[in-house]
Design a protein around this motif. Structure first.
Motif: not given
Length: 368
Positions: A17, A192-193, A196, A208, A211-212
Motif C-alpha cells: 500500500v 490511509d497507507t 491499510k 485490507a 476497507a478499500v
C-alpha cells in the motif's frame, strides 16, 4: 460484470500500500478537465483554473485524452517496469524517472488507450509494429478532434519527442499548482497507507480490501479478487506483486489497472463524498425507466467518460448501429445525454450533472 485479479501464489510481502504523487497529479488533471465528476472539488478547480497560465492551459488541452476520457496507465508507470514488483516513487521526480523506464511500445500503447483500438488485457503487437492498429488509432483519434489527431500523429512518428514533452508538461503542472496540493494531500494519503498496511498485517489481504471499498471482495478459497464494476477484465499477479494506491482527489473513481504484462493495481478513493441533491419526481420516473435496461447502463459507463459515435459504441458493445441508435434515443428523450456534431462525426455524451441528481450511488457505480 466485474474486473478480477487472480492472486494464486501471491506472497504477502508482495502486497504493498503506497501513495503515488504521479497518480494523484493524474487525478488532479482529470478533475480540472471533468469537474462534473468531482462535485466536492468545485472550489479547488475554480481556484486553480483562475490562476492557470494560459500557455499551460493550452498544453493541457493538447493531450487531455490521457486523463479526461480514460485514466492513462502512464500515471502508474511503476506497474509497467519489468519484474512487476516496482513501487511508486516518493516524489514526482522519482515517478517521472520510472516513466522513462517504460519502452516506447509500452508508452505508446498506454497513451493511445483512449482510442479503444488496442487489446488491453491480451498480448499482441501495438501500433508501432502493426500498421492496421496504427490506422485504426488515427481514425478513432479523428473522432475526438484535430488536436488529438495531431498529438497521435506526433506520438506515432516520434515517441521520444512526446515523452520529453509529457515529462516537461507534468513538471510545469507541479510548479504551477500540484506541489501546493500535494503538500496537503500527502498527509491524508500517508495516514490511509498506514491504516491499510496495519490491516494487512493484522487481518490479511481480505481485511485490507474490505476497507478499500465494499465493491472489492476476495474469495480466499479460489484466490480471486473481484471488483464490482460496469466493465469486464481479468488479470493475475503471477510472479509479481499487487499495488494498492490511495487517491484523495479521485472519488468516485475506483480503478483497476489490469493491462497485460503489468503489475495489477487497485487505485482507490479515500474520504467520504458529499451527498447528492435529490432529483424531482418527474425526472426520476422518466430517467430511471431509461436507465433500467442493462445495455443502456453499460453505455452510460462509456458515455460518462467521453463522447462516442454510434459506430464506436456499436463496436464496443457488439451490437448493430441501429440497435445502439434506439438505445441512444431513449437516453436522449430522458434528457440524459447530449449530442453534438464535429465535422462528419456525431458524438454523444452523458450529462453527468443530470445523472448526479438521480443520486450519488448510480453516479459512483458508472464512474467506478
Amino acid at each position: 460484470m466485474s474486473v478480477s485479479i487472480d492472486i494464486a501464489g501471491l506472497r504477502p510481502e508482495r502486497v504493498a500500500v503506497v501513495p503515488s504523487p504521479l497518480a494523484e497529479l493524474g487525478m488532479a488533471l482529470h478533475a480540472l478537465a471533468e469537474p462534473g465528476h468531482h462535485p466536492g472539488l468545485q472550489a479547488w478547480v475554480t481556484g486553480v483554473t483562475a490562476r492557470l497560465d494560459p500557455h499551460l492551459a493550452d498544453r493541457m488541452c493538447e493531450a487531455d485524452f490521457l486523463w479526461r476520457t480514460t485514466f492513462s496507465d502512464l500515471f502508474l508507470p511503476s506497474a509497467g517496469v519489468p519484474g512487476r514488483t516496482t513501487l511508486p516513487g516518493a516524489t514526482l521526480a522519482e515517478e517521472l524517472d520510472l516513466l522513462d523506464k517504460l519502452s516506447d511500445e509500452q508508452f505508446v500503447d498506454a497513451a493511445l488507450e483512449f482510442t479503444c483500438a488496442l487489446p488491453y488485457g491480451l498480448p499482441g503487437p501495438g501500433p508501432l509494429a502493426d500498421e492496421g492498429l496504427r490506422r485504426r488509432s488515427l481514425e478513432l483519434a479523428a473522432a475526438r478532434g484535430p488536436q488529438q489527431v495531431r498529438f497521435t500523429e506526433r506520438l506515432l512518428a516520434d515517441p521520444p519527442r512526446i515523452r520529453a514533452w509529457l515529462r516537461q508538461f507534468l513538471q510545469d503542472c507541479e510548479e504551477a499548482f500540484f506541489a501546493d496540493a500535494w503538500s496537503r494531500l500527502r498527509h491524508q494519503l500517508a495516514a490511509d497507507t498506514r491504516l491499510k498496511t496495519d490491516l494487512l498485517r493484522r487481518k490479511g489481504l481480505a481485511g485490507a480490501l474490505a476497507a478499500v471499498s465494499p465493491a472489492v471482495t476476495l474469495d480466499e478459497a479460489t484466490g480471486l479478487i473481484t471488483v464490482d464494476k460496469l466493465g469486464d477484465g481479468r488479470t493475475a499477479t503471477g510472479d509479481g506483486g499487487l499495488l494498492l494506491i490511495p487517491t484523495s482527489l479521485g472519488w468516485p473513481h475506483l480503478m483497476v489497472l489490469h493491462r497485460y504484462g503489468w503489475q495489477p493495481v487497485l487505485h482507490y478513493p479515500v474520504g467520504s463524498p458529499e451527498p447528492a441533491a435529490p432529483p424531482s419526481v418527474e425526472q426520476l420516473a422518466l430517467r430511471m425507466t431509461a436507465l433500467s435496461h442493462p445495455v443502456r447502463m453499460r453505455m452510460c459507463r462509456h458515455l460518462a467518460r467521453s463522447a462516442y459515435t454510434t459506430s464506436e459504441l456499436a463496436q464496443v458493445h457488439g451490437m448493430t448501429a441501429p440497435e445502439i441508435s434506439r438505445h441512444l434515443g431513449v437516453l436522449k428523450k430522458a434528457g440524459l445525454i447530449s449530442t453534438r456534431r464535429r465535422g462528419r462525426y456525431v458524438l454523444h455524451q452523458l450529462d453527468v450533472t443530470v445523472v448526479a441528481r438521480l443520486g450519488s450511488d448510480f453516479l459512483e457505480g458508472i464512474l467506478r
